[in-house]
Design an enzyme around this catalytic site. Structure first.
Site, PDB file in Angstrom:
ATOM      1  N   GLU A  52      -6.162   9.448   5.154  1.00 24.86           N
ATOM      2  CA  GLU A  52      -5.076   9.553   4.187  1.00 24.86           C
ATOM      3  C   GLU A  52      -3.930  10.382   4.765  1.00 24.86           C
ATOM      4  OE1 GLU A  52      -3.310   8.561   2.062  1.00 24.86           O
ATOM      5  OE2 GLU A  52      -4.075   8.584   0.041  1.00 24.86           O
ATOM      6  N   ASP A  53      -2.736  10.090   4.311  1.00 25.23           N
ATOM      7  CA  ASP A  53      -1.592  10.877   4.746  1.00 25.23           C
ATOM      8  C   ASP A  53      -1.567  12.234   4.042  1.00 25.23           C
ATOM      9  OD1 ASP A  53      -1.057   9.743   2.272  1.00 25.23           O
ATOM     10  OD2 ASP A  53       0.886   8.911   2.837  1.00 25.23           O
ATOM     11  N   ASP A  59      -2.275  15.030  -2.989  1.00 22.31           N
ATOM     12  CA  ASP A  59      -1.442  15.785  -3.914  1.00 22.31           C
ATOM     13  C   ASP A  59      -2.273  16.057  -5.162  1.00 22.31           C
ATOM     14  OD1 ASP A  59       0.510  16.611  -5.729  1.00 22.31           O
ATOM     15  OD2 ASP A  59       2.015  15.205  -5.041  1.00 22.31           O
ATOM     16  N   PHE A 119       7.566  18.649  -1.819  1.00 16.98           N
ATOM     17  CA  PHE A 119       7.569  17.236  -1.469  1.00 16.98           C
ATOM     18  C   PHE A 119       7.985  17.084  -0.008  1.00 16.98           C
ATOM     19  CE2 PHE A 119       8.942  12.858  -1.230  1.00 16.98           C
ATOM     20  CZ  PHE A 119       7.961  12.224  -1.967  1.00 16.98           C
ATOM     21  N   VAL A 120       7.148  16.416   0.764  1.00 18.10           N
ATOM     22  CA  VAL A 120       7.406  16.277   2.198  1.00 18.10           C
ATOM     23  C   VAL A 120       7.591  14.808   2.580  1.00 18.10           C
ATOM     24  CG1 VAL A 120       6.252  18.405   2.890  1.00 18.10           C
ATOM     25  CG2 VAL A 120       4.908  16.310   2.646  1.00 18.10           C
TER      26      VAL A 120
HETATM   27  P1  IMP Z   1      -2.052  11.859  -5.276  1.00 18.38           P
HETATM   28  O1  IMP Z   1      -2.736  10.703  -5.956  1.00 18.38           O
HETATM   29  O2  IMP Z   1      -1.228  12.652  -6.238  1.00 18.38           O
HETATM   30  O3  IMP Z   1      -2.995  12.719  -4.482  1.00 18.38           O
HETATM   31  O4  IMP Z   1      -0.971  11.250  -4.333  1.00 18.38           O
HETATM   32  C1  IMP Z   1      -1.323  10.641  -3.196  1.00 18.38           C
HETATM   33  C2  IMP Z   1      -0.231   9.746  -2.667  1.00 18.38           C
HETATM   34  O5  IMP Z   1       1.063  10.075  -3.184  1.00 18.38           O
HETATM   35  C3  IMP Z   1      -0.142   9.951  -1.180  1.00 18.38           C
HETATM   36  O6  IMP Z   1      -1.032   9.086  -0.508  1.00 18.38           O
HETATM   37  C4  IMP Z   1       1.304   9.687  -0.902  1.00 18.38           C
HETATM   38  O7  IMP Z   1       1.499   8.310  -0.694  1.00 18.38           O
HETATM   39  C5  IMP Z   1       2.019  10.125  -2.164  1.00 18.38           C
HETATM   40  N1  IMP Z   1       2.539  11.510  -2.046  1.00 18.38           N
HETATM   41  C6  IMP Z   1       2.019  12.622  -2.595  1.00 18.38           C
HETATM   42  N2  IMP Z   1       2.730  13.717  -2.255  1.00 18.38           N
HETATM   43  C7  IMP Z   1       3.709  13.272  -1.452  1.00 18.38           C
HETATM   44  C8  IMP Z   1       4.783  13.945  -0.738  1.00 18.38           C
HETATM   45  O8  IMP Z   1       4.975  15.175  -0.762  1.00 18.38           O
HETATM   46  N3  IMP Z   1       5.594  13.137  -0.003  1.00 18.38           N
HETATM   47  C9  IMP Z   1       5.430  11.792   0.085  1.00 18.38           C
HETATM   48  N4  IMP Z   1       4.439  11.128  -0.551  1.00 18.38           N
HETATM   49  C10 IMP Z   1       3.591  11.867  -1.309  1.00 18.38           C
HETATM   50 MG    MG Z   2      -0.685   7.437   0.578  1.00 14.53          MG
END
Ligand code: IMP
Ligand code: MG
Length: 173
Positions: free
Chosen positions: A95-96, A99, A148-149
């Protein structure tokens, strides 16, 4: 919009080499199926895999949790499922960024029922302490704050994925 560097290309390269070595040791004697989560993970997947010295196969899933905004919606859609069967296989999700954790939580649930031999996560970035669901991430390259990155696969409204480093979106100047 201005992007301020947060993690350099060299730092990323160095950490991915370390994590690749760790994965190589942890999975010694096994075959691994690396599962990249599109689109953001394409870059870390390619660079991390170069440091994994094991028999590997690759697959990708595409999920969508965000619209064009920087806020999580909590809604996860599977846009593309795996091509491979994972029963009895060692699956490592790449995963990248994690969040809220909602995307991975959903992914893990939907993959666990397919009975992989093991299921672990490697993430480039983990926003510390803000997960809305508990997530056990085995490999984290960089814990970061809640900002946010963008860059190195991560986008803002579809752009900036090609930056070779991770940066923070600055104020409009
Ligand atoms: P989560 O479900 O909130 O954990 O979000 C996961 C997905 O949201 C990641 O795989 C990213 O694609 C996107 N995302 C979350 N935070 C960021 C950020 O800071 N920059 C860019 N994409 C983000
Ligand atoms: Mg992602």
């Amino acid at each position: 919009m201005e992007v301020k560097p947060l993690i350099t290309q060299d730092q990323i390269e160095e950490r991915l080499a370390e994590i690749g070595e760790q994965i190589t040791a942890d999975y010694a004697g096994k075959e691994v199926l690396l599962v990249g989560v599109l689109r953001g993970a394409f870059m870390v997947m390619a660079d991390l895999a170069r440091h994994v010295n094991l028999p590997c196969e690759f697959d990708f899933m595409a999920v969508s949790s965000y619209g064009a905004s920087t806020q999580t919606s909590g809604v996860v859609r599977i846009l593309k499922d795996l091509d491979e069967e994972i029963e009895g296989r060692h699956v490592l999700i790449v995963e990248d960024i994690i969040d809220s954790g909602l995307t991975l939580n959903y992914l893990i649930k939907s993959l666990k029922v397919r009975n992989p031999a093991s299921l672990e996560i490697a993430a480039l970035l983990l926003k510390e302490g803000i997960q809305r669901v508990p997530i056990d991430v085995k490999y984290v390259a960089f814990p970061i704050g809640p900002e946010f990155v963008v860059g190195y696969g991560l986008d803002y409204a579809g752009k900036y994925r090609n930056l070779p480093y991770v940066g923070v979106m600055g104020e409009e100047s």
